[in-house]
Design a protein around this motif. Structure first.
Motif, PDB file in Angstrom:
ATOM      1  N   LYS A  27       8.908  11.186  12.530  1.00 27.47           N
ATOM      2  CA  LYS A  27       9.322   9.887  11.939  1.00 27.47           C
ATOM      3  C   LYS A  27       7.943   9.399  10.977  1.00 27.47           C
ATOM      4  CE  LYS A  27      12.658   8.348  15.165  1.00 27.47           C
ATOM      5  NZ  LYS A  27      12.734   7.846  16.468  1.00 27.47           N
ATOM      6  N   LEU A  28       6.710   9.532  11.605  1.00 31.42           N
ATOM      7  CA  LEU A  28       5.716   8.959  10.824  1.00 31.42           C
ATOM      8  C   LEU A  28       5.428   9.550   9.512  1.00 31.42           C
ATOM      9  CD1 LEU A  28       3.044   8.022  13.389  1.00 31.42           C
ATOM     10  CD2 LEU A  28       4.751   6.375  12.323  1.00 31.42           C
ATOM     11  N   LYS A  29       5.445  11.158   9.623  1.00 33.49           N
ATOM     12  CA  LYS A  29       5.363  11.870   8.462  1.00 33.49           C
ATOM     13  C   LYS A  29       6.454  11.732   7.276  1.00 33.49           C
ATOM     14  CE  LYS A  29       2.936  14.475   7.543  1.00 33.49           C
ATOM     15  NZ  LYS A  29       1.653  14.078   6.651  1.00 33.49           N
ATOM     16  N   LYS A  30       7.616  11.218   7.584  1.00 37.58           N
ATOM     17  CA  LYS A  30       8.824  11.253   6.891  1.00 37.58           C
ATOM     18  C   LYS A  30       8.373   9.923   6.194  1.00 37.58           C
ATOM     19  CE  LYS A  30      12.765  13.195   8.864  1.00 37.58           C
ATOM     20  NZ  LYS A  30      13.147  13.287  10.047  1.00 37.58           N
ATOM     21  N   LEU A  31       7.733   8.947   6.495  1.00 37.47           N
ATOM     22  CA  LEU A  31       7.279   7.838   5.807  1.00 37.47           C
ATOM     23  C   LEU A  31       6.126   8.141   4.856  1.00 37.47           C
ATOM     24  CD1 LEU A  31       6.268   5.060   8.449  1.00 37.47           C
ATOM     25  CD2 LEU A  31       8.352   4.887   7.025  1.00 37.47           C
ATOM     26  N   GLY A  32       5.537   9.164   4.926  1.00 39.19           N
ATOM     27  CA  GLY A  32       4.610   9.584   3.835  1.00 39.19           C
ATOM     28  C   GLY A  32       3.026   9.412   4.327  1.00 39.19           C
ATOM     29  N   VAL A  33       2.922   8.853   5.472  1.00 44.53           N
ATOM     30  CA  VAL A  33       1.510   8.597   6.084  1.00 44.53           C
ATOM     31  C   VAL A  33       0.848   9.764   6.644  1.00 44.53           C
ATOM     32  CG1 VAL A  33       2.000   6.093   6.650  1.00 44.53           C
ATOM     33  CG2 VAL A  33       1.916   7.971   8.448  1.00 44.53           C
ATOM     34  N   GLN A  34      -0.560   9.800   6.703  1.00 45.60           N
ATOM     35  CA  GLN A  34      -1.112  11.111   7.057  1.00 45.60           C
ATOM     36  C   GLN A  34      -1.400  10.744   8.478  1.00 45.60           C
ATOM     37  OE1 GLN A  34      -3.385  13.028   4.332  1.00 45.60           O
ATOM     38  NE2 GLN A  34      -3.632  11.290   2.937  1.00 45.60           N
ATOM     39  N   VAL A  35      -1.417  12.035   9.112  1.00 47.87           N
ATOM     40  CA  VAL A  35      -1.703  11.774  10.756  1.00 47.87           C
ATOM     41  C   VAL A  35      -2.981  12.800  11.015  1.00 47.87           C
ATOM     42  CG1 VAL A  35      -0.947  12.321  13.169  1.00 47.87           C
ATOM     43  CG2 VAL A  35       0.571  11.410  11.125  1.00 47.87           C
ATOM     44  N   ALA A  36      -3.826  12.210  11.735  1.00 46.29           N
ATOM     45  CA  ALA A  36      -4.978  12.901  12.097  1.00 46.29           C
ATOM     46  C   ALA A  36      -5.188  13.025  13.609  1.00 46.29           C
ATOM     47  CB  ALA A  36      -6.279  12.139  11.543  1.00 46.29           C
ATOM     48  N   ILE A  37      -5.670  14.127  14.387  1.00 44.07           N
ATOM     49  CA  ILE A  37      -6.015  13.985  15.486  1.00 44.07           C
ATOM     50  C   ILE A  37      -7.431  13.771  15.841  1.00 44.07           C
ATOM     51  CG2 ILE A  37      -5.704  15.335  17.841  1.00 44.07           C
ATOM     52  CD1 ILE A  37      -3.030  15.122  16.911  1.00 44.07           C
ATOM     53  N   ASP A  38      -7.641  12.656  16.510  1.00 40.42           N
ATOM     54  CA  ASP A  38      -9.167  12.077  16.970  1.00 40.42           C
ATOM     55  C   ASP A  38      -9.591  12.714  18.183  1.00 40.42           C
ATOM     56  OD1 ASP A  38     -11.047  10.448  16.457  1.00 40.42           O
ATOM     57  OD2 ASP A  38     -10.057   8.543  17.042  1.00 40.42           O
ATOM     58  N   LEU A  59       0.856  -1.425   0.065  1.00 42.20           N
ATOM     59  CA  LEU A  59      -0.081  -0.070  -0.085  1.00 42.20           C
ATOM     60  C   LEU A  59       0.794   1.448  -0.030  1.00 42.20           C
ATOM     61  CD1 LEU A  59      -2.849   0.921   0.361  1.00 42.20           C
ATOM     62  CD2 LEU A  59      -2.534   1.274   2.675  1.00 42.20           C
ATOM     63  N   PRO A  60       0.659   2.271  -0.875  1.00 44.93           N
ATOM     64  CA  PRO A  60       1.392   3.365  -0.837  1.00 44.93           C
ATOM     65  C   PRO A  60       1.018   4.357   0.407  1.00 44.93           C
ATOM     66  CG  PRO A  60       0.598   3.030  -3.024  1.00 44.93           C
ATOM     67  CD  PRO A  60      -0.235   2.095  -2.089  1.00 44.93           C
ATOM     68  N   PRO A  61       2.083   4.810   1.057  1.00 46.66           N
ATOM     69  CA  PRO A  61       2.153   5.384   2.267  1.00 46.66           C
ATOM     70  C   PRO A  61       0.848   6.582   2.230  1.00 46.66           C
ATOM     71  CG  PRO A  61       4.127   5.299   1.450  1.00 46.66           C
ATOM     72  CD  PRO A  61       3.533   4.792   0.414  1.00 46.66           C
ATOM     73  N   LYS A  62       0.543   7.209   1.333  1.00 48.28           N
ATOM     74  CA  LYS A  62      -0.199   8.146   1.278  1.00 48.28           C
ATOM     75  C   LYS A  62      -1.867   7.605   1.285  1.00 48.28           C
ATOM     76  CE  LYS A  62      -0.925   8.959  -3.525  1.00 48.28           C
ATOM     77  NZ  LYS A  62      -0.920   9.562  -4.767  1.00 48.28           N
ATOM     78  N   TYR A  63      -1.896   6.285   1.425  1.00 43.73           N
ATOM     79  CA  TYR A  63      -3.159   5.782   1.561  1.00 43.73           C
ATOM     80  C   TYR A  63      -3.631   5.247   2.933  1.00 43.73           C
ATOM     81  CZ  TYR A  63      -3.838   6.505  -3.311  1.00 43.73           C
ATOM     82  OH  TYR A  63      -4.138   7.270  -4.624  1.00 43.73           O
TER      83      TYR A  63
END
Ligand code: C2E
Ligand code: CA
Ligand code: CA
Ligand code: CA
Length: 277
Positions: free
Chosen positions: A167-178, A141-145
């Motif tokens: 570190k998570l951002k560097k991987l390319g995943v998105q981050v949300a505050i729930d 799965l591409p990180p942006k998904y």
């Protein structure tokens, strides 16, 4: 009176015993539920507030208990958190959500990110970044998904949280505050974190048309995300009136029973299929 007291104490002991036995039993069953394949994921669509198009989905775990039927997360997540089992369960959820999303993409269905809830235990776990990147590589799965949802309380330890999130951002995943708004974060506080999105907690959305304070909180959060260049999603949208209010306030995205409850994966697959046609 003495006798009554005594019998009350006995009742109490019996109740306590039953409670802890039940708890132990549940704890034990929980441990075996992964290998018994009793967990499944449901998915809840997230939609663009203006077009109604699906722009994402949240993965929500369900326990299909062999005798008790479907157990909702509020009845086992807290226990899983306490016992540390949440790390194993969370790993399974992460893998399964990515695997499923990649499978949908391979079938030519709509490509949208899947959001996965991360518990504090997983978040602070050493090597979470490696784990996530491994899952992305294994599933393809591409990180942006992939979007990670963390709660406000997890950012309390500012120094560590910034490190992890970077570190998570560097991987390319998105981050949300729930569940945003239920914790202590202020505007300046949230600014320090490399996040993409705020999710306005359901409790504010629920009451915003009845309680002017909640309406103010909701519109303030939306205005603030605009200032910070973040995306904002309202959760728990159940009525057209709530949707209209959020549209007026220019919220970006919505999630809630008005559009769809969390649904099994085959239903989610159909929704993603319809969306590309
Ligand atoms: P959450 O992350 O805030 O998830 C949203 C919850 O709101 C879901 O409950 C969803 O079914 C419910 N919901 C969505 N739209 C509406 C609506 O319009 N009205 C109302 N009344 N409710 C709505 P669910 O699936 O029971 O999950 C409860 C909580 O359990 C989640 O809250 C999350 O904190 C936790 N959870 C679920 N799956 C996982 C997981 O895989 N890992 C972790 N760590 N926690 C999870
Ligand atoms: Ca969530
Ligand atoms: Ca939430
Ligand atoms: Ca919540």
């Amino acid at each position: 009176a003495k006798d009554k007291e005594k019998s009350n104490i006995q009742v109490f002991h019996v109740a306590m015993e039953t409670y802890s036995i039940q708890r132990l039993k549940l704890e034990n069953e929980l441990r075996h539920a992964i290998s018994n394949q009793e967990f499944i994921l449901h998915y809840q669509p997230q939609v663009d507030i203006h077009t109604g198009q699906i722009i994402g989905m949240e993965a929500l775990v369900r326990w299909m208990h062999p005798t008790k039927g479907m157990i909702p997360p509020k009845e086992f997540i807290p226990l899983a958190e306490e016992t540390g089992f949440i790390v194993q369960l969370g790993d399974w959820v992460l893998y399964e959500a990515c695997r499923q999303n990649k499978a949908w993409q391979d079938q030519g269905l709509l490509h949208v990110p899947v959001s996965v809830n991360l518990s504090m235990r997983q978040f602070s776990e050493h090597g979470i970044k490696n784990k996530i990147s491994e899952v992305l590589v294994d599933t393809g799965l591409p990180p942006k998904y992939l979007e990670i949802e963390i709660t406000e309380s997890m950012t309390m330890d500012v120094k560590h949280a910034s490190d992890w999130l970077n570190k998570l951002k560097k991987l390319g995943v998105q981050v949300a505050i729930d569940d945003f708004g239920t914790g202590y974060s202020s505007l300046s506080y949230i600014k320090q974190f490399p996040i993409d999105k705020l999710k306005i907690d359901r409790s504010f959305v629920n009451d915003m048309l009845l309680d002017p304070n909640n309406a103010t909180i909701v519109s303030t959060i939306i205005a603030m995300t605009r200032q910070l260049n973040l995306k904002v999603i309202a959760e728990g949208v159940e009525t057209k009136e709530q949707l209209q209010f959020l549209q007026e306030k220019q919220c970006d995205e919505v999630q809630g029973f008005l559009f769809s409850p969390p649904v099994p994966s085959d239903t989610m697959g159909s929704l993603l299929e319809q969306a590309v046609q």
